[in-house]
Design an enzyme around this catalytic site. Structure first.
Site, short mmCIF file in Angstrom:
data_model
loop_
_atom_site.label_atom_id
_atom_site.label_comp_id
_atom_site.label_asym_id
_atom_site.label_seq_id
_atom_site.Cartn_x
_atom_site.Cartn_y
_atom_site.Cartn_z
N HIS A 153 -3.57 7.05 3.10
CA HIS A 153 -3.95 5.75 2.56
C HIS A 153 -5.31 5.37 3.14
O HIS A 153 -5.55 5.48 4.34
CB HIS A 153 -2.88 4.72 2.93
CG HIS A 153 -3.26 3.33 2.59
ND1 HIS A 153 -3.79 2.99 1.36
CD2 HIS A 153 -3.21 2.18 3.31
CE1 HIS A 153 -4.02 1.69 1.35
NE2 HIS A 153 -3.68 1.18 2.52
N CYS B 46 0.81 -1.23 0.00
CA CYS B 46 0.00 0.00 0.00
C CYS B 46 0.84 1.27 0.00
O CYS B 46 0.33 2.35 -0.30
CB CYS B 46 -0.93 0.01 1.20
SG CYS B 46 -1.97 -1.43 1.28
N ASN C 149 -10.10 -0.51 0.61
CA ASN C 149 -8.65 -0.34 0.54
C ASN C 149 -8.15 -0.74 -0.85
O ASN C 149 -8.25 -1.90 -1.23
CB ASN C 149 -8.01 -1.22 1.63
CG ASN C 149 -6.50 -1.10 1.68
OD1 ASN C 149 -5.87 -0.56 0.77
ND2 ASN C 149 -5.93 -1.63 2.75
#
Ligand code: ACO
Length: 333
Positions: free
Chosen positions: A256, A116, A286
């Site tokens: 994020h 990520c 996500n």
């Protein structure tokens, strides 16, 4: 005297699959509820790619939009970097597939694997390639089809992730604008808490590895949560300081998008009011490496950024990895 270039983002684009999977849809598949998912994560739905769509397809679409937004032709692109943990295949790299799709024949292309955090890592590499005169115009893409490596029978993970791609064009910008500082970090000793165990050289693909469901994301959610809350604030503060700024100078925060509770904790630590914090995880979940560039493109297109605004981008992810960037927005609106 050595001239140090200012390097920034001059165009953005995103691509998301059409199919929307809501929390209610997931209630039919696993033992979960819309209420549990929303209250623990903030996620309401996610996009899921169909069986014919791979990561490079979304990456290519996002890249075309970023090029158009930047007013730059494919022939001017000399670097393509794709951050992803869901490449089309081990090799060729997804970046090389995007190069082929775009016809960007002058570019060199490669992937970055920092989960990520991958987009921030890729941004840093592009910045330094340009400052070092190795490149002029870089396409930096975060792209994922996480739905392909999720165990849709595991309620601990299947509710969290989604598919999408975001792309930016990076090049020299007006002096003093663009990237002010970037901080990257890794802690490989803690890598076990978030991984895809099989499919590489440690556990190659086999009938047993598939039967044992080792090609899916495996995660210790609680450990990741604690790490994320700590590192998002710490890393942001470090980069803000490195950029010669104070907390009050931060105009916009793009974290994020993994969990609203993680975002809220980081924003609280940075004393940022809600209106300065961009959130879209309720729509997409996500998106791993695609999370920040998709959010950035949405924020730009919604007119949230003005020329001169100081924006913090911050991510954490598998590895473990983390990274943050301070960017002074250089585009006129
Ligand atoms: N529906 C209902 N119950 C669930 C679900 C679900 N979808 N998922 C887990 N539960 C249960 C658990 O089984 C557990 O039950 P038990 O107590 O009977 O064992 C209970 O809920 C509580 O679980 P917790 O782990 O305590 O829940 P928590 O509040 O910590 O939330 C979550 C879990 C959402 C996973 C959280 O820990 C989190 O967001 N962690 C970070 C994850 C993350 O960001 N990962 C991505 C990293 S990015 C990358 O690199 C790919």
């Amino acid at each position: 005297m050595n001239y140090i270039k200012s390097v920034g983002i001059v165009g953005t684009g995103r691509a998301l699959p059409d199919k929307i999977v809501t929390n209610k849809d997931l209630e039919q598949k696993v033992d979960t509820t819309d209420e549990w998912i929303r209250s623990r994560t903030g996620i309401g739905s996610r996009r899921v790619a169909d069986e014919n769509t791979a990561t490079s397809d979304l990456a290519t679409e996002a890249a075309k939009k970023a090029l158009e937004d930047a007013g730059i032709s494919v022939d001017e692109i000399d670097t393509i970097i794709v951050a992803t943990v869901t490449p089309d295949m081990a090799f060729p790299s997804t970046a090389c597939i995007v190069q082929k799709n775009l016809g960007a024949d002058r570019a060199f292309a490669f992937d970055i694997g920092a989960a990520c955090s991958g987009f921030v890592y890729a941004l840093s590499v592009a910045e330094n390639l340009i400052k070092g005169n190795m490149a002029k115009n870089a396409l930096v893409i975060g792209a994922e089809t996480l739905s392909k490596i999720i165990n849709w029978e595991d309620r601990n993970t299947c509710v969290l992730f989604g598919d999408g791609a975001g792309a930016v064009v990076v090049k020299e910008v007006e002096e003093g604008y663009g990237i002010q500082g970037i901080t990257l970090g890794s802690n490989g000793a803690k890598g076990e808490v978030l991984r895809q165990p099989a499919g590489g050289s440690r556990i190659p693909a086999s009938i047993e590895s598939v039967q044992n469901k080792l090609h899916f994301i495996a995660m210790d959610g609680n450990e990741v949560f604690k790490f994320a809350v700590r590192v998002m604030g710490q890393s942001s503060l470090e980069t803000i300081k490195k950029s010669g700024l104070d907390l009050e100078d931060v105009d916009f925060f793009i974290p994020h998008q993994a969990n609203i509770r993680i975002i809220d904790a980081a924003a609280k630590r940075l004393k940022l009011p809600k209106e300065k914090v961009y959130v879209n995880l309720h729509k997409y979940g996500n998106l791993s490496a695609a999370s920040i560039p998709v959010a950035l493109d949405e924020a730009v297109k919604e007119g949230k950024l003005q020329k001169g605004d100081n924006m913090v981008l911050v991510a954490f992810g598998g590895g473990l990895t983390w990274g943050s960037a301070v960017v002074k927005w250089s585009k006129e609106v």
